[in-house]
Design a protein around this motif. Sequence first.
Motif, PDB file in Angstrom:
ATOM      1  N   PRO A 123       0.801  -1.230   0.000  1.00 12.38           N
ATOM      2  CA  PRO A 123       0.000   0.000   0.000  1.00 12.38           C
ATOM      3  C   PRO A 123       0.834   1.281   0.000  1.00 12.38           C
ATOM      4  O   PRO A 123       0.460   2.250  -0.654  1.00 12.38           O
ATOM      5  N   GLU A 146      -7.750   1.838   3.880  1.00  7.97           N
ATOM      6  CA  GLU A 146      -6.655   2.541   3.206  1.00  7.97           C
ATOM      7  C   GLU A 146      -5.675   1.636   2.476  1.00  7.97           C
ATOM      8  O   GLU A 146      -5.061   2.050   1.504  1.00  7.97           O
ATOM      9  N   ILE A 149     -19.985   3.745   6.270  1.00  4.78           N
ATOM     10  CA  ILE A 149     -19.024   3.338   5.258  1.00  4.78           C
ATOM     11  C   ILE A 149     -17.607   3.419   5.785  1.00  4.78           C
ATOM     12  O   ILE A 149     -17.225   4.422   6.398  1.00  4.78           O
ATOM     13  N   ILE A 186     -16.050  -0.410   1.560  1.00  7.67           N
ATOM     14  CA  ILE A 186     -16.081  -0.276   0.103  1.00  7.67           C
ATOM     15  C   ILE A 186     -14.706  -0.570  -0.480  1.00  7.67           C
ATOM     16  O   ILE A 186     -13.681  -0.194   0.071  1.00  7.67           O
ATOM     17  N   PHE A 214      -9.164   8.778  -5.168  1.00  5.75           N
ATOM     18  CA  PHE A 214     -10.279   8.566  -4.255  1.00  5.75           C
ATOM     19  C   PHE A 214      -9.807   8.633  -2.815  1.00  5.75           C
ATOM     20  O   PHE A 214     -10.434   9.264  -1.965  1.00  5.75           O
ATOM     21  N   ARG A 215      -8.664   7.969  -2.550  1.00  6.54           N
ATOM     22  CA  ARG A 215      -8.234   7.907  -1.147  1.00  6.54           C
ATOM     23  C   ARG A 215      -7.907   9.301  -0.594  1.00  6.54           C
ATOM     24  O   ARG A 215      -8.168   9.567   0.575  1.00  6.54           O
ATOM     25  N   ARG A 243       0.535   4.018  -2.953  1.00  7.30           N
ATOM     26  CA  ARG A 243       0.141   5.423  -2.736  1.00  7.30           C
ATOM     27  C   ARG A 243       1.165   6.384  -3.340  1.00  7.30           C
ATOM     28  O   ARG A 243       0.816   7.368  -3.974  1.00  7.30           O
ATOM     29  N   TRP A 293     -11.267  10.985  -0.049  1.00  4.02           N
ATOM     30  CA  TRP A 293     -11.951  10.384   1.097  1.00  4.02           C
ATOM     31  C   TRP A 293     -11.413  10.981   2.399  1.00  4.02           C
ATOM     32  O   TRP A 293     -12.173  11.262   3.316  1.00  4.02           O
ATOM     33  N   PHE A 321     -13.549   2.919   4.474  1.00  9.70           N
ATOM     34  CA  PHE A 321     -12.641   2.742   3.347  1.00  9.70           C
ATOM     35  C   PHE A 321     -11.301   2.279   3.897  1.00  9.70           C
ATOM     36  O   PHE A 321     -10.637   3.016   4.635  1.00  9.70           O
TER      37      PHE A 321
END
Lengths: 210, 497, 243
Positions: free
Chosen positions: B416, C39, C35, C7, B468-469, B420, B472, C37
Amino acid sequence: MSREAMMASIRESLGRTPGQAISAPPEARIRIPDVDEESRVGQFLAALEALNARTFVAPDAASARQYVASLTLGKDALASNAPLLRELGIADLDGVRCGITQLDALREHAARCDLGITSADFALADTGTLVMFSSVEEARLISLLPPVHVAVVPRQKLLSGLDELFALNPEPARRSSSMVLITGPSRTADIEQILVRGVHGPGEIHVVLL
Amino acid sequence: MKEITAIQPQLHPALDNPKLQLAIYTATGRLVDKRKGTVAEESLPDYQELRSQANALKRHAIDHLDYYLELFQRNVEANGGKVIWCRDGKEVVDFLLGLAKQRKSKVLVKSKSMTTEEIHLNEHLEEHGLEPVETDLGEYILQLAHEKPYHIVAPALHMTRYEVADIFEEKLKIEREEVPEKQTQIARGILREKFLEADIGVSGANFLVADSGAVVLVENEGNARLSTTAPKVHVAVAGIEKVIPRAQDLATFLKLLGRSGTGQPLTVYTSFLAGPRREGEIDGPEEFYVVLLDNGRTKVLRDADKRQALFCIRCGACLNICPVYRRIGGHNYPWVYSGPIGAILTPQFEGLDKNPWLPHASSLCGACGEVCPVKIEIPRMLLELRADIEAEKAAKGEDKLEKLGFQAWARLMSNPMLYRAASAAGSWVLQDAGDGGWASQLPFFLNAGPTKGWLSQRDLPLPAPKSFRQLWKDRLRQPPSSVPVRQQDATDEGHSA
Amino acid sequence: MSTRVSIFVTCLVDQLFPKTGLAMATVLERLGYSIEFREDQTCCGQPAFNSGFRDEARTVARHFLKVFADADYVVLPSGSCTAMCSHHFSELFRDDPAALYQVHALEPRIWEFSRFLLEVAKVDDVGASFPGRVTYHDSCHALRELSIKQGPRTLLRKVRGLELVEMDTAEECCGFGGTFSAKFAELSGAMARTKVESIRRTGASAVVSIDSSCLMQIQGAMRREGLKVQALHLAEVLAGGAQ
C-alpha cells in the motif's frame, strides 16, 4: 497397427486400462409430451407450411389418389413399393412407375423422373419431419433425386417429436441400414444467406396426410 | 512491447475492409437472431436442461472414449462395415488412395467435413491424380476458389454473389451469372453428374453412435445424403471425439445442433447410417467405412479439464456471437477452426508456442460460453491457456518484458505504501497533459507501449488530480452533506476526474 | 444485521474516476450504512489473472484477502472486479487450501453495488433524480458471470425524470477486455465504435454502466468519434438529486 497405438494413447491420456469398466452413463433423456392427435395434426401442418412444404389432408383414399393424380398429370413419376401406395391406387396412376427392386433401374428412373412418391414410416408433428427407413418398400433415392417429393402418410404414423421416435425406436440400426429424417425441401443459404430451395434434393415437397 | 506489432499486422486485412466487416457482422447477426428465436423459452422450454444433458453425455463419452470406440467398432462390424484407425492425415490419404486404386475410381464426391479440412485431404488426393469434388454449395465455391472455409457452418459467409459469379465464370468457363438461385442451379447440374459418376462418397460425421455402429449426418442441401447413397462406397471420416453412447441421445443433441447452428429446430436432412445396404434394401452403398482420426486428439485428452474442447459439436454459435470473429472474420485464424472454439482447439492441437497470441485475442466477454449448446467453458479455457502459455514462456525465458512488468505491478499492488506513492507521482506527471481529464494525445515520451495502442483508437482518461483515497480523507474532515458528489457541470461528459 | 459496509473502490476508480467511489458511498450512507474505506486496499489482481500471470495475480489477491478478511460487507462499483473476487479467486487458489478457505469465507460477503442495493438493502428507489434519456450498457462480466441484467435497469427506472431506452447492442461487448484493449488496439477500437454508433442511435444523453472499465472505453471512443453523450456509473446517477 494404428488401432493399438491410438487405443494405448487414449487409455494413457485418460488413465484407463484395457477392459476397465465404465461408470454408468447419464440416463437417456426422453420426454414425450402429451399431445392429442388433433393437436399433432395441427402442429404438423403448421410446421410443414412454415418450411414451404405443401400439405393436403385427405378425408379418404379417393381424395388422396386424386390429389396425387393432379400432381402427376403429364409428368413422369416414380413410386416406392410401399403397400399403402398400391392400396390407395396411387401406384396405378398414369405416368407412375412402381415396383422397381433393382438398383440400376432405380437409379436410372429416379435420376430422370419429375416426381418421387413415397410413404413414410413415421412423421414428427412438432418439426414437420418425415422419417424414412430404407427397405424393399422404400428406396432412399426416390425421396432424393427427383425435383419433387410427394409423401403419403397415414395420420396414425404421426408422433409428437424426436423423443417419441427414439422411444419407439431405441435402436434404429436394428431395423435398417438407413434412417433419414426429412424436414422440408432441400435448401441452402450459402450465397449471401439468401434462401434457395432445391439444391441437391427436392425443392418441392407435398405431404398428403390420410 | 514486441507482441503488439507482432499481432497487429495479421488482423489488418479484415479490419481494414469496412465492407467485408459489415457483411460479416450482418450475416452473423442474422444467425444470432435465428438461434435466439429457436432456443427461447416459448420454443424450447427445456433448453437449459438439454444443454446440461448434452454436456454430461459428452463428458461421459470422452472420459470413457476407449470403451465407446470399441463398442462403436464392434457394432459397425456387426452391421457389415469396417472401421479404419488413422493416427494422422497421411494414414487417411493412404487408405483412400488404396481404396480408389482397388475400385479403379478417380472421382470422389465429398460432403462438407471440417475433419477432412483439418488434414487437407483434397490437396493430398489431387496430388495423387484423384478428383475429390466438394458438393456442399459453399464448399464447392471455395474449392473452385482454392480457399479454406471462412466459417464452420457457413463456409462461404464472406463471399458476395458477384464474387461467386467471378469464380464460376473463370473456373467453369460459363457465361456470367449473378443470381444466387441460378448459381445454385448451375452447381446442382454439375454436381449431379459427379454424384452419379463417383464410386466413392466421402462424408464427415456429426455423431458416431456407439450402441448402433452408426454415423449421423446433419445437413440442408441433400449433398450428404447423395454422397452417402449414390456411390458404391461410403467412407465417413470422423474425429474420435465424435462418439456418443446411444441412439436415444440424439433426442438431446439433434434438438440443440440445428437450433444453435442455423436456428432450425431440425436441419432439412438427418441421416442415421448404420452400415452398407442390407439384404432386401434396394439402394445404399455396398461398402461402408468409418475412418477414426486422431490427428492430435489423444494429446488433447491428457488434460482432464481442458479436454472439454473436444465436446464441440461444430454448430458455429460461438463464432456468430463473438465480437472478435465478427470483426476479423474466419481467415485471420491460423487453423481451420475459427472463432472462440478455434482459439481453444488450435493451441491444444498445434502446441502453445505456435500461436501464443490466439487465446489472448479475446475481450473475455463470455458470450461464446453462454451460447455453447454443450456448455464448453470457452472463456475459462481461454484463461487457462493464457496461463499455460505465459508459464511456458517464463520457463523458456521468452518475452520477459511483460512478465517483468506484471512482477513490478504485483509488488506495487501488494504494498500500500508503494501504491500510494506511485499513484501520487502518476497524477502529478499527467494531470496537466489533457483536457477535462482526458487526453487525445500525449507527449512522445509517454506515447509508447499500451498507451500508444490505446490512444490510436480512443481518448485516454488521465489520473484524477486527487485520487479517491485523498478525496476520502478530505471528506472525513468535513461533514458529508457539504461534499458535492456529482458535479455534472464540471464537464460535459460526466464520468470524469 | 450489520450496517457496516467496507467499500472496495477498485484501482481504476481510485486513480481515474474517484467521483464514482464518492457517489457509491453517498448512496449507501443515505440508506443508513456506515461506510469504511480501508486505506490499504489496491487492486483485485484481475489484470494479471486475465493476462495469464497467475503468480502475480495471487500476490495481489492475497493482499485483497488480507485487507478485507474481517469485513461484514465488501461493496464494489464494478461487476468485473466482483466476478474476479467471487468467482475467479477460487480458481486462482485451487491448489492452496488455506487461501481457498479464506476465499470461500469472504465470497458471500462480496457484493456488486447494484445487487447490494436490491438484495441486501432491499431498495429499488434511492430517491434520486436525473433529467433525461439514458441507455444502459450491460457490462459482460456483470451480465454473464454474475447474471446481473434487470437489477440496474430496475434501479434506473425508479429515478425521477429519467427515461430508460434500450440500445440494440446492449449485451455486446464494448471491446475493453483489459490489456486486450492495447494489445489488439484496432480490434478493440472497432468493437467500441459499434457500441458508440448504437448509443448514438438511441438519442440518449447519457450511457450508464456498472463498470468503470467499460465506461472508460466507451467514453474514450465517444470523445474520439465526437459523440457528446455522458458516460456515467450507475452510482453517479443514483447519487444525483437531493433527497
